[in-house]
Scaffold this motif. Structure first.
Motif, PDB file in Angstrom:
ATOM      1  N   LEU A  92       1.117  20.164  17.087  1.00  0.00           N
ATOM      2  CA  LEU A  92       1.209  19.869  16.106  1.00  0.00           C
ATOM      3  C   LEU A  92       0.830  21.408  14.982  1.00  0.00           C
ATOM      4  O   LEU A  92      -0.102  21.358  14.705  1.00  0.00           O
ATOM      5  CB  LEU A  92       0.145  19.297  16.086  1.00  0.00           C
ATOM      6  N   PRO A  93       1.636  20.978  13.630  1.00  0.00           N
ATOM      7  CA  PRO A  93       1.430  22.659  12.957  1.00  0.00           C
ATOM      8  C   PRO A  93       0.384  21.279  11.308  1.00  0.00           C
ATOM      9  O   PRO A  93       0.801  20.703  11.544  1.00  0.00           O
ATOM     10  CB  PRO A  93       2.739  22.416  12.658  1.00  0.00           C
ATOM     11  N   CYS A  94      -0.430  22.559  11.334  1.00  0.00           N
ATOM     12  CA  CYS A  94      -1.170  21.535  10.076  1.00  0.00           C
ATOM     13  C   CYS A  94      -2.274  22.720  10.408  1.00  0.00           C
ATOM     14  O   CYS A  94      -2.879  23.957  11.135  1.00  0.00           O
ATOM     15  CB  CYS A  94      -1.868  20.321  10.976  1.00  0.00           C
ATOM     16  N   PRO A  95      -2.787  22.962   8.647  1.00  0.00           N
ATOM     17  CA  PRO A  95      -3.249  23.783   7.732  1.00  0.00           C
ATOM     18  C   PRO A  95      -4.930  23.481   8.799  1.00  0.00           C
ATOM     19  O   PRO A  95      -4.801  22.167   9.018  1.00  0.00           O
ATOM     20  CB  PRO A  95      -3.437  23.401   6.588  1.00  0.00           C
ATOM     21  N   VAL A  96      -5.724  24.540   8.829  1.00  0.00           N
ATOM     22  CA  VAL A  96      -7.119  24.377   9.997  1.00  0.00           C
ATOM     23  C   VAL A  96      -7.711  23.525   9.322  1.00  0.00           C
ATOM     24  O   VAL A  96      -8.867  22.356   9.716  1.00  0.00           O
ATOM     25  CB  VAL A  96      -8.269  25.725  10.515  1.00  0.00           C
ATOM     26  N   GLU A  97      -7.928  23.426   7.369  1.00  0.00           N
ATOM     27  CA  GLU A  97      -8.818  22.459   7.050  1.00  0.00           C
ATOM     28  C   GLU A  97      -8.136  21.042   6.896  1.00  0.00           C
ATOM     29  O   GLU A  97      -9.239  20.382   6.770  1.00  0.00           O
ATOM     30  CB  GLU A  97      -8.858  23.256   5.421  1.00  0.00           C
ATOM     31  N   PRO A 145      -0.354  31.277  10.476  1.00  0.00           N
ATOM     32  CA  PRO A 145      -0.706  30.297   9.743  1.00  0.00           C
ATOM     33  C   PRO A 145      -0.166  28.846  10.813  1.00  0.00           C
ATOM     34  O   PRO A 145       0.924  28.665  11.091  1.00  0.00           O
ATOM     35  CB  PRO A 145      -0.470  29.952   8.720  1.00  0.00           C
ATOM     36  N   ASN A 146      -1.057  27.381  10.497  1.00  0.00           N
ATOM     37  CA  ASN A 146      -1.001  25.730  10.739  1.00  0.00           C
ATOM     38  C   ASN A 146      -0.739  26.149  11.935  1.00  0.00           C
ATOM     39  O   ASN A 146      -0.122  24.899  13.185  1.00  0.00           O
ATOM     40  CB  ASN A 146       0.147  25.589   9.791  1.00  0.00           C
ATOM     41  N   THR A 147      -1.266  27.014  12.881  1.00  0.00           N
ATOM     42  CA  THR A 147      -0.864  26.224  14.397  1.00  0.00           C
ATOM     43  C   THR A 147      -2.732  26.875  15.168  1.00  0.00           C
ATOM     44  O   THR A 147      -2.106  27.135  16.292  1.00  0.00           O
ATOM     45  CB  THR A 147      -0.227  27.879  15.316  1.00  0.00           C
TER      46      THR A 147
END
Length: 249
Positions: A92-97, A145-147
């Motif tokens: 699920l790649p997604c920015p932490v925020e 990033p994003n992981t």
């Protein structure tokens, strides 16, 4: 004689990608294979394609009752399991925020809780010289990033590999892991990207990998086979990284 003659192998998430390729390699080495997955149609297709000595068993590894049902089936049908590839998982790649609690919990239920309790419940069935291979990821040791949430689940698996390796060794069970980098599998199409975006991602990744290409499921399957056989008899609690040199730079 082939390396897995007479052995029974369990492969979770075995209907496509790395799991499917590993099932093929195990069958070629003489094993009987039980593959699991959440989608009956995919399981039926994979089982038919893999052919003789293959069983498909629909199992949602986030559901402990379904894991119990799988273990009961294996115990009743075979009485033992000789090698296990804990492969099933999601990304699920997604920015932490932007990560939601629901997404975070789903990742951990699938990628950590599922493998943990599958192995725990399998222990009584594992033969005296059993092998277990866990599918982690090279992202466990990288800051990509994003992981953040996904990479954390895979780092958990590598930690579990070390601990399981030591704790289960007195029972004759060897536990190791593989940590693939970018691999061309059907899971890439589940990232929610358009075909154009996916091609762009693949080209970007190829530009960062020293070998200049994405890996194949068959290449990972060869490493899993090595860890599943006596060829790796002096390895316990180790993780083999297969990412074309990506994590070396």
């Amino acid at each position: 004689m082939t390396r897995l003659d007479g052995k029974l192998a369990l492969i979770t998430g075995g209907s496509t990608g790395i799991g499917y390729s590993t099932a093929k390699s195990f069958l070629d080495e003489g094993a009987s294979v039980c593959i699991t997955g959440q989608h009956q149609e995919r399981l039926d297709t994979a089982t038919a394609s893999l052919g003789k000595n293959t069983i498909g068993r629909k199992t949602d590894q986030t559901n402990l009752a379904e894991i119990d049902s799988l273990i009961e089936f294996l115990g009743n049908e075979f009485g033992r399991v000789d090698t296990v590839f804990l492969n099933a998982g999601i990304t699920l790649p997604c920015p932490v925020e932007s990560v939601t609690e629901e997404q975070f919990d789903h990742l951990y239920r699938t990628n950590v809780k599922g493998p943990f309790f599958t192995l725990q419940k399998l222990i009584p069935l594992l033969s005296g010289a059993a092998t277990v291979v866990i599918n982690a990821s090279n992202l466990a040791g990288l800051g990509v990033p994003n992981t953040s949430a996904y990479s954390a689940t895979k780092a958990s698996l590598i930690s579990m590999t070390r601990t399981f390796g030591v704790e289960l060794l007195p029972k004759g069970i060897r536990v190791n892991a593989v940590a693939p980098g970018p691999i061309a599998t059907p899971s890439m199409s589940k990232l929610g990207m358009s075909e154009e975006e996916l091609q762009g991602l693949m080209q970007m990744l190829e530009g960062t990998i020293p070998m200049g290409r994405i890996g194949t499921a068959e290449e990972i399957a060869k490493a899993v086979l090595f860890l599943a056989t006596a060829d790796s008899s002096y390895m316990v609690g180790e993780t083999i990284t297969l990412d074309g040199g990506w994590s070396s730079f």
